[in-house]
Design a protein around this motif. Sequence first.
Motif, mmCIF file in Angstrom:
data_model
loop_
_atom_site.group_PDB
_atom_site.id
_atom_site.type_symbol
_atom_site.label_atom_id
_atom_site.label_comp_id
_atom_site.label_asym_id
_atom_site.label_seq_id
_atom_site.Cartn_x
_atom_site.Cartn_y
_atom_site.Cartn_z
ATOM 1 N N ILE A 184 -77.280 -83.715 -23.778
ATOM 2 C CA ILE A 184 -78.099 -84.091 -24.929
ATOM 3 C C ILE A 184 -77.170 -84.183 -26.122
ATOM 4 C CG2 ILE A 184 -78.776 -81.666 -25.324
ATOM 5 C CD1 ILE A 184 -81.419 -82.856 -26.530
ATOM 6 N N ARG A 187 -77.217 -86.237 -32.678
ATOM 7 C CA ARG A 187 -77.465 -87.647 -33.004
ATOM 8 C C ARG A 187 -76.412 -88.262 -33.915
ATOM 9 N NH1 ARG A 187 -81.794 -90.571 -30.427
ATOM 10 N NH2 ARG A 187 -83.296 -89.028 -29.735
ATOM 11 N N TYR A 265 -81.078 -72.447 -28.864
ATOM 12 C CA TYR A 265 -81.382 -73.810 -28.411
ATOM 13 C C TYR A 265 -80.241 -74.375 -27.575
ATOM 14 C CZ TYR A 265 -82.579 -78.759 -28.438
ATOM 15 O OH TYR A 265 -82.878 -80.039 -28.054
ATOM 16 N N GLY B 666 -87.184 -81.087 -26.213
ATOM 17 C CA GLY B 666 -87.717 -81.392 -27.538
ATOM 18 C C GLY B 666 -87.310 -82.763 -28.042
ATOM 19 N N ASN B 667 -86.597 -83.494 -27.229
ATOM 20 C CA ASN B 667 -86.123 -84.805 -27.679
ATOM 21 C C ASN B 667 -87.297 -85.773 -27.844
ATOM 22 O OD1 ASN B 667 -83.899 -86.579 -28.297
ATOM 23 N ND2 ASN B 667 -84.432 -87.660 -26.421
ATOM 24 N N VAL B 668 -87.320 -86.437 -28.995
ATOM 25 C CA VAL B 668 -88.382 -87.392 -29.280
ATOM 26 C C VAL B 668 -87.818 -88.801 -29.151
ATOM 27 C CG1 VAL B 668 -90.035 -88.226 -30.989
ATOM 28 C CG2 VAL B 668 -89.429 -85.801 -30.926
ATOM 29 N N ALA B 788 -84.661 -82.661 -32.045
ATOM 30 C CA ALA B 788 -84.921 -82.084 -30.735
ATOM 31 C C ALA B 788 -85.047 -80.569 -30.847
ATOM 32 C CB ALA B 788 -83.810 -82.476 -29.762
#
Lengths: 286, 810, 166
Positions: A184, A187, A265, B666-668, B788
């Motif tokens: 993940i 961003r 997290y 939690g990724n949108v 997220a």
Amino acid sequence: MIPAAFDYTRATSVEEALGILASDEGAKLIAGGQSLLPLMKLRLAQPARLVDIGRLPELRGVSKLDDGRLSVGALTTYAELMDSPAVHLAVIRDVVPAIADVQVRNRGTIGGAVAHADPAADLPAALLALDAELVIQSSSGTRSVKADGFFQGPFATGLAHDEILAAVILPAPRGDAGSAYASIQQRASGYPIAGVAAVVFVGAGGLVEGAGIGVTGVSDHPYRAHEVEDALVGTTGTADAVAAAAALVVGDREVSADIHAGREYRAAMAVVHARRAIEAALARAR
Amino acid sequence: MTTMTTDVLGAPVRRVEDPRFITGHGRYLDDIKLPAMTHMAILRSPYAHAKIRSIDTSAAKAAPGVVAVFTGADIAYNPLPMAWPAGGASGIQNNVNTPRALATDDVKWTGEGVAAVVAETAAQAQDALELIDVDWEPLPAVTDAEKAIADGAPQLHENAPNNRVFDWQVGDKEATDAAFANAAVTVHQRLVNHRLIPNPMEVRGDIGWYNPGTDEYTIWMSSQTPHIQRLLLAAFVMGVPEQKIRCISPDVGGAFGSKIFCYADMALVLHASKAIGGRPVKWVEERRESYGSTIHGRDHITYVDVAATKDGMVKGLRVKTLANLGGRLSTIGPGIPTTLYGRILSGPYKIPAVHCEVTGVYTNTTFVDAYRGAGRPEATYVVERAMDLVADELGIDPAEVRRRNFLPPDSFPYDNPSGLLTAVNGSKLYIDSGNYEPAMDKALAMAGYADIAAKKAEAKSRGKLLGVGLSTYIEVCGVAPSKWIGAVGEGWGAAMWESSNIKVHLTGKVVVTMGTQPQGQGHETTYAQIISHELGIPMEDIVVQHSDTQGTPFGYGSYGSRTSNVGTGAALKAAAKIREKARRYAAHMLEANVEDIEVEGAEYRVKGSPDKKKTIQEIAFALDLAFDTPEGMEPYLDETAYHDTPNCTFPFGTHVAFVEIDQETGNVELVRYVAVDDVGKKINPMIVDGQLHGGIAQGIGQALWEEAVYGDDGQLLSGSLLDYALPRAEWLPSFELDETVTPSPVNPLGVKGVGEAGCIASTAAVANAVIDALSPLGIRHLDMPFTAQKVWGAIQAASGGSGSAKGGEA
Amino acid sequence: MAELHIALEVNGEQREADVEPRTLLVSMLREDLELTGTHVGCDTSQCGACTVLVDGHAVKSCTMLAVQAEHTAVTTIEGLGQPGSLHPLQQAFWDKHGLQCGFCTPGMIMAAADLMAHNPEPTDTEIRHAIAGNICRCTGYHNIVAAVREAASVMREGAAAPATNA
């Protein structure tokens, strides 16, 4: 945006580069520069001299060794890796497109990524999972080390100042193997918050006979999660077995934290992506 | 011979600007190189709050290539002006603390400029910065508006107790209190509209040049408002006669509000050029630097209360907002959370009673001013979240709640009963037009809204939470009627006319100069389309010029979709004047009475004698040579007109966002986006769609990814593009757009404006979608951005897990 | 710092410049060679506005030293096509309104050119992945994707058709 001033030498041979490194404490190697130049533009790195090894033919190219393994020259770019036999390794096919962007993949080198050792670089996770070997040259000769143990801290490796990473040795593809990379991304930077590469070997009856788990982004250096591998081997890779193994991916390691991902997290994401990578690898092996 | 020209008004004409941009011949600020030009770099505060004890520049002055080094003490200019105070109604006046060219005694945020180096090369200027030694006395900092007004908070300015800039209110308090007293249902929510960084792809920069021979200053600036900057720099900052300053904006690589303002660096390059004897001085901010040298946007903490009936009719809206304005005030900082926010809080709804209080707050953060939408996205977010909260409370579909509360189509022009749009002098704005239900119905049909339950079930089978969110917004375009804006109570005290000059040259070619200033909107194309339509002259014979105070008429610049309403009004008037003069001269040429000349396109004909005609090109030729003019007629077809809009225009529409949430991470993911917008008539539908696309993406960015994050010590933790996430192509779908067309009665062409619409609508639509997706878990509200980590934390907390919204200590 | 004399091919022409070792390729292109179509949009190698082709591959010219480009062949937006002889990508960006302020456009087009060289028939997903290193703040990427899709189509037709003057 403007780096501090430095001297520049374009090496014409590995020996020349090694000679400069041996004689100049302030010298630093540059290949593709995709990791180093951004730091220099922010003046977070201010080397006194850059030794450009980007054009050394002996560090280029991907070749098959006698034992079927692949020797990937340190100057191989990510883009070139995708055009090489290394794409037969599924985890390579997964991990390379996850790295930065086209421009960086065109210029960034495998050796550079390994030697730079960003704690959140994607590629080291795959190399750890694949149990890759690193070929290191110095004026006193050539040595090989496992990727496991090479990454020691943020931007810190087992490479001495007077050594050059010459090649990365990848294993030969095996029929009983499956591999995958799951991550993940943060961003803004594109670096993984947590990235996990998994390689599994599945034998008769679906028994997991071997595994390699490489983890990046989670701690202050990419690491190989032996606990996960040990828990997985000997199982048949059921969902429960995978989840139980994946849950061990962080262990008692110090987990990194920043504004994008706190410790809790990030650790949770390591577990989720460990499970996803293992499941994808198992599916490919079966 | 026919001289009919194809009518291009309303056509998707390719932009005349583009050939230069697609071939590398655009000319942005940093592309300009002047003879003997020097380069400036600015040393910025590493502290959020500190006193400057002393600055030692001696080593920097001695460094290679350095021409000069300046500190605040060297510069006698006034602080920058603040042109839009709030206050008024409550009697508490606006406190005014603004930046100087360089900070003198203290700094109020990380990134405030304290010293400047001018050198032969940019690299030398950068190198010398490292040699400046500042003796700092760090002070405690506060970055959160709620904390800043609390007792015991660090105080930024002696004359602003508790860091309050102003206390402002609007609406009908009594009626609102009554609505709540009688309400069947009330809902309450704290909403954070977080801080954003505008991030146009071209950063700001200036080149200052002082000519000692003429005592004149020229400044090239990446600005939306060159005319205003000339006025402000001359009259307020530098104390230089206005005619001695010329401001030029070259091609501007995006702005989104951030280039409206008067900035310290503008004064600095002019001071520096004069101080070094007239060599030009170029300064271009770096991206990270820009986070402290160019304004931020949004940053509201709002408490909203809604009073409603059991069937979802909203009867009262009470809003209390803290607006974080940063360490000092930007040019119109106080105007954004007041006039452009509080006054449109009722959105497209018939809400009988609204009351809003806003407190402006100083904090140790970069100053805050207009960012795309400027107040209107914040207001839309409040009212659109409120509608969903009411729907959730009552178990009524969110679309149905909106439908019940929409102003009906016979409401217009609509006079807000709480006086939201009424200035203290009684001058009013009206919502000019609207027909909200058809736009919503069209959007719902496109979205397949009736089948949402099945879509959610399908997503669930893939382990994803699907959410659908609506935003039924209005925009306010074309600021603003001068009588209203000049006396709206906030004390803007300035008119907002717009200007246009049209010259039809001897050869029949046309030069149009405008007071507005494009930053990517395609003005050179759209104005040419209008003038071509009005005068019957082919587009390729028309050039539109702008952006240079020498040679273009004064204009207030482009922001708030002023160009499409106010700017076009000026262009239409100038064209009408040209037509009228051409008609009079045609009468002379054709030996007819003026009343007998009829105009069609480029042709001026004698009624009843179709062969007796002249084209506008023939008229221009004769009137330029002008050896045969009627008594009293001056030569040339050269007319200037000014336009003051009688009202603002109010585009509207419905946006529908679809998100899918990965419960484990939690990724949108934004999976689909549908928008039906009513922007009235369109000058160029292709450009309109482009504006919507970009606005939608920026609004999505706010909802999902973008956030300026400060540490408690005032360090900007999202201090570069490595930590501030701008939307990327991979994260967005292609957008599904459609329209309804309700022409505005305000604008002669029926156009409204579209610059902000996408951005105003999309943030709330995405937020509502995310919360809809999370609602099965019992989650009723979550603040943006829906990163997220934050969504994962909410899911964990809702399902009894250990996760916190912060995902553990960071 | 002593300057180095370097030679390279830029847009098909042999060019030379004297640069400091620290001079970035983008600075040399803009300042020394006065090719200002290549832009700088950030300082952290994130935005892609400076993208050029080096030996046919898209790279960020802000993340390459000018000396590293010695003896390479660099193509900038100016070399891709000029008014009157536009490259199909330039034409498609114009036709499809793939730009607004134009600042990211040269880099965006050069990144798309790299994609075209590898993938003549990209899907929208592949287009979006290929320009993931280029930030546009104006268009929401919608029309950029449409433009690249259109250019790919035109280039395929051009490649399939026998050579004509059409």
